[in-house]
Design an enzyme around this catalytic site. Structure first.
Site, short mmCIF file in Angstrom:
data_model
loop_
_atom_site.label_atom_id
_atom_site.label_comp_id
_atom_site.label_asym_id
_atom_site.label_seq_id
_atom_site.Cartn_x
_atom_site.Cartn_y
_atom_site.Cartn_z
N PRO A 135 -1.81 11.02 -11.16
CA PRO A 135 -0.82 10.17 -10.49
C PRO A 135 0.47 10.15 -11.30
CG PRO A 135 -2.50 8.82 -11.55
CD PRO A 135 -2.94 10.22 -11.71
N ASP A 161 8.51 11.98 -1.06
CA ASP A 161 8.15 11.04 0.00
C ASP A 161 9.39 10.56 0.76
OD1 ASP A 161 5.26 10.78 -0.81
OD2 ASP A 161 6.22 10.05 -2.63
N HIS A 171 4.14 6.77 -6.20
CA HIS A 171 3.89 8.00 -5.45
C HIS A 171 2.40 7.99 -5.11
CE1 HIS A 171 3.93 12.04 -3.98
NE2 HIS A 171 3.09 12.45 -4.91
#
Length: 304
Positions: A119, A146, A173
Site C-alpha cells: 500500500p 485515481d 490509495h
C-alpha cells in the site's frame, strides 16, 4: 541529462521504463529485480525498441548499488499475497523495503524517491523513515492515478472531454479514498450548477465506487495495472525533472494539514525540482474533512 533507477522490473516497472524512454529526458534507466532472468529479458526487450525512442537511452540491468547512482528512483517492487489482503501485502512489501532501502542509501543515493509499491501511502512512509531523507524527497504516487480515473468516469457521464473535468480523489490509495464533490467543476462550472443547468441527476456514491473499483477491474481482468500508473509516475518524474511546479494528487507526509500528522496521505501538492514543494490544504466540507481524517487513520493502522 538525468539518470533514472527503477526497483522492480515487473508489470509496472517495465512499462514505467518504456513510457519514460518514449518521453525522453533520462540518458540512463537502470532497473533492478530479484529475478535476474526476468530482469535480463525486460532490459533486452526495452533495448530492442531503441531506434523508436526520441533520444538515445541506455538501459542497464543493475544491482541496488547501480540504481543508487540515479537522480530519481521509482520503487515499484511488490508482492501480492494469495489472500489479496492489503495488510498482508504491507507486511511482505515492508520487509522488502526494509532490506533494500538502507542499501540504496549506503551506496550514496541523494535524489528523490517516487513510491508505487502498495500500500503506497504506508510504504512511502517507511521509505522516508528508512532513507533518512527529508520527507519532501519521498513522493508516494498516491491518488494521482485515481484522480485521473475520476476525470475519465465523470467525463463519460457528462459526454465531455476528460480535460474539461476538474476532479480528484483524496486520502488513501485504497478503498477508503473518496471523491470530494465540492471541488468538482465541469467545463469550468461548479458541479452543482452544471447539474442544475443540464437537468442531470448524478449517482455520486456509484461514481465514487466505480473509481475505487477501477484498479481492481484492471487487476482481475489482466493481472496488473500498467498503462495508467506508468503515465502517472512519469508525469510525477516530469514535474521534478523539468521543475514544473505542477499540482498533482500525491501522497505526502502531513504535519497538521487537515488536522493530520505523521502519516502519508494524498492531497494536491506542488511538485518541482525539490520534490514536494507545497502541500495544498483544500477547503473541504465537514463531511469531506471527516472522510479525509478517517482515511488517514486507515493508513496509520498499517503502520502499527
Amino acid at each position: 541529462m538525468a539518470k533514472l533507477g527503477i526497483i522492480g522490473a515487473g508489470h509496472v516497472g517495465e512499462i514505467v521504463a518504456y513510457t519514460r524512454a518514449l518521453r525522453g529526458g533520462f540518458t540512463h534507466i537502470t532497473l533492478h529485480d530479484i529475478d535476474d532472468k526476468r530482469l535480463d529479458g525486460v532490459v533486452s526487450d526495452l533495448e530492442d525498441a531503441q531506434g523508436f525512442y526520441p533520444h538515445n537511452t541506455r538501459f542497464i540491468a543493475g544491482t541496488i548499488e547501480d540504481v543508487a547512482a540515479s537522480d530519481m528512483i521509482v520503487v515499484c517492487a511488490g508482492r501480492i499475497p494469495e489472500d489479496g489482503q492489503r495488510r498482508n501485502e504491507y507486511t511482505g512489501n515492508y520487509a522488502d523495503v526494509k532490506d533494500y532501502i538502507p542499501k540504496v542509501m549506503a551506496a550514496g543515493f541523494k535524489g528523490i524517491f517516487v513510491v508505487v509499491t502498495n500500500p503506497c501511502d504506508a510504504i512511502a512512509y517507511r521509505v522516508w523513515e528508512l532513507s533518512g531523507l527529508d520527507s519532501t524527497r519521498v513522493i508516494g504516487s498516491g491518488t494521482a492515478l485515481d484522480s485521473e480515473r475520476s476525470r475519465t468516469i465523470l467525463a463519460r457521464e457528462f459526454n465531455v472531454s476528460p480535460n474539461n473535468v476538474h476532479s480528484m480523489m483524496l486520502g488513501e490509495h485504497g478503498d477508503s479514498q473518496f471523491l470530494p464533490y465540492s471541488q468538482v467543476t465541469v467545463n469550468d462550472i461548479p458541479l452543482k450548477r452544471y447539474l442544475e443547468e443540464h437537468d442531470i441527476t448524478l449517482d455520486r456514491a456509484e461514481i465514487e465506487k466505480s473509481v475505487v473499483y477501477r484498479g481492481h477491474r484492471a487487476f482481475f481482468g489482466k493481472g496488473s495495472t500498467q498503462y495508467g500508473i506508468a503515465n502517472t509516475v512519469n508525469t510525477i518524474l516530469d514535474a521534478v525533472l523539468y521543475d514544473e511546479k505542477k499540482i498533482l494528487q500525491v501522497s505526502a507526509l502531513h504535519k497538521s494539514e487537515y488536522g493530520v500528522e505523521d502519516v502519508y496521505v494524498s492531497t494536491p501538492c506542488v511538485i518541482g525540482k525539490n520534490g514536494i514543494e507545497e502541500i495544498v490544504e483544500l477547503d473541504l466540507t465537514d463531511e469531506e474533512r471527516k472522510k479525509y481524517t478517517d482515511s488517514a487513520e486507515m493508513i496509520r493502522s498499517y503502520l502499527v
